[in-house]
Design a protein around this motif. Sequence first.
Motif, PDB file in Angstrom:
ATOM      1  N   ASP A  64       0.919  -1.472  -0.304  1.00  0.00           N
ATOM      2  CA  ASP A  64       0.042   0.333   0.168  1.00  0.00           C
ATOM      3  C   ASP A  64       0.570   1.118  -0.128  1.00  0.00           C
ATOM      4  N   ASP A  65       1.841   1.249   0.521  1.00  0.00           N
ATOM      5  CA  ASP A  65       3.095   3.061   0.779  1.00  0.00           C
ATOM      6  C   ASP A  65       3.577   2.776  -0.092  1.00  0.00           C
ATOM      7  N   TRP A  66       3.600   1.897  -1.247  1.00  0.00           N
ATOM      8  CA  TRP A  66       4.465   2.066  -2.744  1.00  0.00           C
ATOM      9  C   TRP A  66       3.316   2.111  -3.278  1.00  0.00           C
ATOM     10  N   ARG A  67       2.233   2.473  -3.896  1.00  0.00           N
ATOM     11  CA  ARG A  67       1.240   2.559  -4.518  1.00  0.00           C
ATOM     12  C   ARG A  67       0.969   4.698  -4.485  1.00  0.00           C
ATOM     13  N   ILE A  68       0.320   4.575  -5.739  1.00  0.00           N
ATOM     14  CA  ILE A  68       0.388   5.925  -5.995  1.00  0.00           C
ATOM     15  C   ILE A  68      -0.496   6.780  -5.014  1.00  0.00           C
ATOM     16  N   VAL A  69      -1.086   7.323  -4.780  1.00  0.00           N
ATOM     17  CA  VAL A  69      -1.688   8.312  -3.714  1.00  0.00           C
ATOM     18  C   VAL A  69      -3.102   8.068  -5.199  1.00  0.00           C
ATOM     19  N   PRO A  70      -4.242   7.862  -4.114  1.00  0.00           N
ATOM     20  CA  PRO A  70      -5.642   7.110  -4.574  1.00  0.00           C
ATOM     21  C   PRO A  70      -5.741   8.755  -5.586  1.00  0.00           C
ATOM     22  N   GLU A  71      -5.726  10.311  -5.096  1.00  0.00           N
ATOM     23  CA  GLU A  71      -6.222  11.057  -6.040  1.00  0.00           C
ATOM     24  C   GLU A  71      -6.012  10.964  -6.979  1.00  0.00           C
ATOM     25  N   LEU A  72      -4.746  10.320  -7.130  1.00  0.00           N
ATOM     26  CA  LEU A  72      -4.135  10.207  -9.096  1.00  0.00           C
ATOM     27  C   LEU A  72      -3.927   9.079  -9.483  1.00  0.00           C
ATOM     28  N   VAL A  73      -4.456   8.935 -10.691  1.00  0.00           N
ATOM     29  CA  VAL A  73      -4.289   7.718 -11.384  1.00  0.00           C
ATOM     30  C   VAL A  73      -3.943   8.076 -12.898  1.00  0.00           C
ATOM     31  N   PRO A  74      -2.546   7.440 -13.081  1.00  0.00           N
ATOM     32  CA  PRO A  74      -1.974   6.845 -14.551  1.00  0.00           C
ATOM     33  C   PRO A  74      -2.205   6.768 -15.455  1.00  0.00           C
ATOM     34  N   GLY A  75      -2.928   7.451 -16.723  1.00  0.00           N
ATOM     35  CA  GLY A  75      -3.506   6.652 -17.636  1.00  0.00           C
ATOM     36  C   GLY A  75      -2.443   5.476 -18.587  1.00  0.00           C
ATOM     37  N   GLU A  76      -3.884   4.537 -18.618  1.00  0.00           N
ATOM     38  CA  GLU A  76      -3.053   3.112 -19.088  1.00  0.00           C
ATOM     39  C   GLU A  76      -2.412   3.166 -20.093  1.00  0.00           C
ATOM     40  N   ALA A  77      -2.130   4.432 -21.460  1.00  0.00           N
ATOM     41  CA  ALA A  77      -1.019   4.277 -21.906  1.00  0.00           C
ATOM     42  C   ALA A  77       0.037   5.542 -21.432  1.00  0.00           C
ATOM     43  N   GLU A  78       0.329   6.226 -21.014  1.00  0.00           N
ATOM     44  CA  GLU A  78       1.141   6.980 -19.776  1.00  0.00           C
ATOM     45  C   GLU A  78       2.113   6.041 -19.044  1.00  0.00           C
ATOM     46  N   PRO A  79       3.610   6.257 -19.803  1.00  0.00           N
ATOM     47  CA  PRO A  79       4.990   5.662 -18.977  1.00  0.00           C
ATOM     48  C   PRO A  79       4.022   5.653 -17.646  1.00  0.00           C
ATOM     49  N   LEU A  80       4.705   4.673 -17.025  1.00  0.00           N
ATOM     50  CA  LEU A  80       5.138   4.375 -15.259  1.00  0.00           C
ATOM     51  C   LEU A  80       6.808   4.168 -15.483  1.00  0.00           C
ATOM     52  N   VAL A  81       7.526   4.192 -14.801  1.00  0.00           N
ATOM     53  CA  VAL A  81       9.426   4.338 -14.696  1.00  0.00           C
ATOM     54  C   VAL A  81       9.276   3.592 -12.262  1.00  0.00           C
ATOM     55  N   GLU A  82       9.771   2.915 -13.736  1.00  0.00           N
ATOM     56  CA  GLU A  82       9.974   1.736 -11.347  1.00  0.00           C
ATOM     57  C   GLU A  82      11.545   2.649 -11.023  1.00  0.00           C
ATOM     58  N   LYS A  83      12.049   2.961 -10.238  1.00  0.00           N
ATOM     59  CA  LYS A  83      13.059   3.360  -9.884  1.00  0.00           C
ATOM     60  C   LYS A  83      13.381   2.199  -8.496  1.00  0.00           C
ATOM     61  N   HIS A  84      14.524   2.251  -8.052  1.00  0.00           N
ATOM     62  CA  HIS A  84      15.516   2.403  -6.616  1.00  0.00           C
ATOM     63  C   HIS A  84      16.336   3.705  -6.203  1.00  0.00           C
ATOM     64  N   HIS A  85      16.169   4.340  -7.179  1.00  0.00           N
ATOM     65  CA  HIS A  85      17.300   5.157  -6.628  1.00  0.00           C
ATOM     66  C   HIS A  85      16.650   6.337  -6.586  1.00  0.00           C
ATOM     67  N   GLY A  86      17.404   7.487  -6.067  1.00  0.00           N
ATOM     68  CA  GLY A  86      17.110   9.011  -6.038  1.00  0.00           C
ATOM     69  C   GLY A  86      16.957   9.298  -7.202  1.00  0.00           C
ATOM     70  N   ASP A  87      17.530   8.945  -8.209  1.00  0.00           N
ATOM     71  CA  ASP A  87      17.530  10.068  -9.762  1.00  0.00           C
ATOM     72  C   ASP A  87      16.563   8.483 -10.188  1.00  0.00           C
ATOM     73  N   SER A  88      16.208   9.394 -10.858  1.00  0.00           N
ATOM     74  CA  SER A  88      14.751   8.818 -11.269  1.00  0.00           C
ATOM     75  C   SER A  88      15.143   8.466 -13.477  1.00  0.00           C
ATOM     76  N   PHE A  89      16.562   8.468 -13.337  1.00  0.00           N
ATOM     77  CA  PHE A  89      17.116   8.371 -14.685  1.00  0.00           C
ATOM     78  C   PHE A  89      18.315   6.948 -13.923  1.00  0.00           C
ATOM     79  N   GLU A  90      18.737   7.169 -12.478  1.00  0.00           N
ATOM     80  CA  GLU A  90      19.409   5.575 -12.786  1.00  0.00           C
ATOM     81  C   GLU A  90      18.646   4.435 -12.674  1.00  0.00           C
ATOM     82  N   ASP A  91      19.617   4.032 -13.552  1.00  0.00           N
ATOM     83  CA  ASP A  91      19.444   2.523 -13.923  1.00  0.00           C
ATOM     84  C   ASP A  91      17.437   1.742 -13.963  1.00  0.00           C
ATOM     85  N   THR A  92      17.079   2.877 -14.917  1.00  0.00           N
ATOM     86  CA  THR A  92      16.133   2.562 -15.340  1.00  0.00           C
ATOM     87  C   THR A  92      15.716   3.039 -17.314  1.00  0.00           C
TER      88      THR A  92
END
Length: 186
Positions: A64-92
């Motif tokens: 549940d903590d990992w999920r995007i807040v319920p007020e915001l819903v990504p569109g089906e065609a909108e890219p979702l990038v998963e990351k493990h580091h602070g910089d969203s570009f690192e290893d993604t």
Amino acid sequence: MTTLHNRPHTALLVVDVQNGVVAGTYRRDVVVGIVGALVQRARHEGVPVIWVQHSDAQLVRGGDDWRIVPELVPGEAEPLVEKHHGDSFEDTPLESVLAGLGVGRLVVAGAQTDACVRSTLHGAFVRGYDTTLVGDAHTTQDRTAWGAPPPEQVVAHTNLYWAHQTAPGRTAGTVEAKDVDFAALA
């Protein structure tokens, strides 16, 4: 102005607006509302919205903590990038996603100001992107117990220093959500 050739487009990058990231943050509901309005404007204007979602030992993928807040819903065609580091570009795959969309300019919003937002701003800028921070659309937790300034000062300081970033062939800046003009940035 971006140094990335053949990348004339702008995208809205929404960083880590997840339950566990924004819980208890400074102006949480206001910031989430502003991000939601920016997402709607971007969609209405045909500007790509890219979502970034962090996972680590505290933000377990699928929890549940990992999920995007319920007020915001990504569109089906909108890219979702998963990351493990602070910089969203690192290893993604973020760079590949943006290249595929011809994006050379980023409008950035999200959490947390002094961690993933800051790292992503710098990561984008050094990679050649024009990078605009939405000054009223990012937030952070209170870390004064560990010697950090109060969250409103962290947000204000980040807005101030990002407004004055410079580098050859790139632009940076801070604008309030009401002043974001995706068409002018396109």
